[in-house]
Design a protein around this motif. Structure first.
Motif, mmCIF file in Angstrom:
data_model
loop_
_atom_site.group_PDB
_atom_site.id
_atom_site.type_symbol
_atom_site.label_atom_id
_atom_site.label_comp_id
_atom_site.label_asym_id
_atom_site.label_seq_id
_atom_site.Cartn_x
_atom_site.Cartn_y
_atom_site.Cartn_z
ATOM 1 N N ASP A 113 0.698 -1.130 0.007
ATOM 2 C CA ASP A 113 0.071 0.008 -0.154
ATOM 3 C C ASP A 113 0.935 1.311 -0.145
ATOM 4 O OD1 ASP A 113 -2.412 -1.403 -0.070
ATOM 5 O OD2 ASP A 113 -2.403 -1.435 2.216
ATOM 6 N N ALA A 114 2.236 1.136 0.155
ATOM 7 C CA ALA A 114 3.142 2.431 0.000
ATOM 8 C C ALA A 114 2.854 3.014 -1.229
ATOM 9 C CB ALA A 114 4.559 1.675 0.154
ATOM 10 N N SER A 115 3.403 4.308 -1.151
ATOM 11 C CA SER A 115 3.143 5.363 -2.240
ATOM 12 C C SER A 115 4.350 4.964 -3.186
ATOM 13 C CB SER A 115 3.400 6.819 -1.753
ATOM 14 O OG SER A 115 4.654 6.991 -1.436
ATOM 15 N N PRO A 116 4.099 5.324 -4.443
ATOM 16 C CA PRO A 116 5.411 4.960 -5.425
ATOM 17 C C PRO A 116 6.719 5.523 -4.956
ATOM 18 C CG PRO A 116 3.273 5.660 -6.798
ATOM 19 C CD PRO A 116 3.103 5.729 -5.118
ATOM 20 N N ILE A 120 10.116 3.078 -4.281
ATOM 21 C CA ILE A 120 11.365 3.196 -5.014
ATOM 22 C C ILE A 120 12.473 3.590 -3.728
ATOM 23 C CG2 ILE A 120 12.416 4.990 -6.267
ATOM 24 C CD1 ILE A 120 10.557 3.424 -7.692
ATOM 25 N N ALA A 121 12.074 4.170 -2.822
ATOM 26 C CA ALA A 121 13.199 4.524 -1.866
ATOM 27 C C ALA A 121 13.442 2.983 -1.109
ATOM 28 C CB ALA A 121 12.601 5.678 -0.599
ATOM 29 N N GLY A 122 12.195 2.205 -0.850
ATOM 30 C CA GLY A 122 12.728 1.051 -0.397
ATOM 31 C C GLY A 122 13.537 0.119 -1.312
ATOM 32 N N ASP A 134 26.420 -0.990 -9.030
ATOM 33 C CA ASP A 134 26.155 -0.578 -10.275
ATOM 34 C C ASP A 134 25.060 0.486 -10.037
ATOM 35 O OD1 ASP A 134 25.960 -0.083 -13.053
ATOM 36 O OD2 ASP A 134 24.933 -2.113 -13.323
ATOM 37 N N ASN A 135 24.793 1.387 -11.201
ATOM 38 C CA ASN A 135 24.081 2.305 -10.806
ATOM 39 C C ASN A 135 22.653 1.783 -10.763
ATOM 40 O OD1 ASN A 135 23.354 1.584 -13.734
ATOM 41 N ND2 ASN A 135 22.988 3.318 -14.526
ATOM 42 N N ILE A 136 21.761 2.216 -9.806
ATOM 43 C CA ILE A 136 20.432 1.895 -9.527
ATOM 44 C C ILE A 136 19.431 3.190 -9.687
ATOM 45 C CG2 ILE A 136 18.830 1.219 -7.633
ATOM 46 C CD1 ILE A 136 21.679 0.193 -6.153
ATOM 47 N N ALA A 137 18.620 2.813 -10.710
ATOM 48 C CA ALA A 137 17.456 3.744 -11.095
ATOM 49 C C ALA A 137 16.163 3.005 -11.508
ATOM 50 C CB ALA A 137 18.027 4.508 -12.325
ATOM 51 N N ASP A 138 15.293 3.607 -10.746
ATOM 52 C CA ASP A 138 13.874 2.941 -10.857
ATOM 53 C C ASP A 138 12.886 4.141 -10.813
ATOM 54 O OD1 ASP A 138 14.162 3.214 -8.372
ATOM 55 O OD2 ASP A 138 13.637 1.207 -7.784
ATOM 56 N N ARG A 139 11.672 3.707 -11.244
ATOM 57 C CA ARG A 139 10.315 4.674 -11.209
ATOM 58 C C ARG A 139 9.376 3.607 -10.987
ATOM 59 N NH1 ARG A 139 12.747 7.983 -9.263
ATOM 60 N NH2 ARG A 139 13.651 9.724 -10.322
ATOM 61 N N ALA A 140 8.348 3.918 -10.178
ATOM 62 C CA ALA A 140 7.189 3.003 -10.124
ATOM 63 C C ALA A 140 5.998 3.919 -10.351
ATOM 64 C CB ALA A 140 7.044 2.326 -8.593
ATOM 65 N N LEU A 141 4.714 3.263 -10.650
ATOM 66 C CA LEU A 141 3.687 3.903 -10.867
ATOM 67 C C LEU A 141 2.457 2.948 -10.719
ATOM 68 C CD1 LEU A 141 2.022 3.862 -13.963
ATOM 69 C CD2 LEU A 141 4.101 4.650 -14.477
ATOM 70 N N ARG A 142 1.348 3.442 -10.259
ATOM 71 C CA ARG A 142 0.158 2.418 -10.132
ATOM 72 C C ARG A 142 -0.918 3.088 -10.924
ATOM 73 N NH1 ARG A 142 0.254 2.048 -4.711
ATOM 74 N NH2 ARG A 142 1.591 0.271 -4.877
ATOM 75 N N TYR A 143 -1.637 2.160 -11.743
ATOM 76 C CA TYR A 143 -2.610 2.601 -12.820
ATOM 77 C C TYR A 143 -3.929 2.491 -12.056
ATOM 78 C CZ TYR A 143 -5.286 2.858 -17.330
ATOM 79 O OH TYR A 143 -5.865 3.003 -18.273
ATOM 80 N N GLU A 144 -4.591 3.887 -12.143
ATOM 81 C CA GLU A 144 -6.094 3.602 -11.651
ATOM 82 C C GLU A 144 -6.745 4.537 -12.463
ATOM 83 O OE1 GLU A 144 -5.938 5.088 -7.530
ATOM 84 O OE2 GLU A 144 -4.487 3.571 -6.969
ATOM 85 N N ARG A 145 -7.873 3.871 -13.060
ATOM 86 C CA ARG A 145 -8.839 4.468 -14.111
ATOM 87 C C ARG A 145 -10.225 4.240 -13.471
ATOM 88 N NH1 ARG A 145 -7.263 8.108 -17.527
ATOM 89 N NH2 ARG A 145 -8.703 7.791 -18.961
#
Length: 180
Positions: A113-116, A120-122, A134-145
């Motif tokens: 239930d955590a925010s995106p 990411i921080a976790g 190595d370089n660590i890059a990421d993004r998260a999103l949740r789809y709600e329509r």
């Protein structure tokens, strides 16, 4: 390497584009699905010779990327389209994350239930704790329509993942130039 995701404003689909070994994952219900396929030497060899013996595969170098921005004047970008369902969670990330964090941990973080931002921080903290060099890059999103869109998607939320729209094809775009 790069991975990008675009949400279609008119249809319940997303478009995923990538080059190299940056990845896009989707968490839907209890399933985690890798939506991209690494552009790597091993995958290219297996595409041509799927029956290659395991002993021969073991001798191939593991971290050789066959496509990346800047390797050549042009690059082929893989693009796929996927149906979305309410509650789908997506992760776009570099191999610096996936080298240290396994699929079970990725899924657990994405379905929380955590925010995106907290997801990411976790995940970044977890990768660093496990030796992420190595370089660590990421993004998260949740789809709600709205519900009206949800009814148009043929796949219920807790069913097993399916392949992309277009019968699993992976059309490609030839990128002729880019700015850095």
């Amino acid at each position: 390497t790069i991975v990008a995701l675009a949400v279609d404003p008119f249809e319940p689909v997303i478009h995923v584009a990538h080059v190299g070994d940056s990845r896009c994952y989707r968490a839907r219900g209890k399933y985690l699905e890798l939506l991209t396929e690494d552009h790597s030497l091993i995958n290219e060899v297996l595409a041509v010779k799927p029956d290659m013996p395991d002993a021969a595969l073991a001798r191939l170098p593991r971290k050789v990327v066959t496509r990346a921005l800047g390797m050549e004047e042009t690059v082929r970008v893989a693009v796929r389209t996927f149906e979305v369902a309410n509650g789908d969670a997506y992760l776009l990330c570099s191999d610096g994350l996936t080298a240290e964090v396994d699929d079970a941990d990725l899924r657990e973080a994405l379905v929380s239930d955590a925010s995106p931002e907290a997801v990411i921080a976790g995940l970044i903290a977890m990768a660093k704790e496990r030796g992420g060099s190595d370089n660590i890059a990421d993004r998260a999103l949740r789809y709600e329509r709205p519900d009206a869109w949800e009814r148009r998607v043929s796949q219920p939320r807790d069913s097993a993942p399916t392949d992309a729209i277009q019968g699993g094809s992976s059309p490609e775009i030839l990128l002729l130039g880019y700015e850095s």
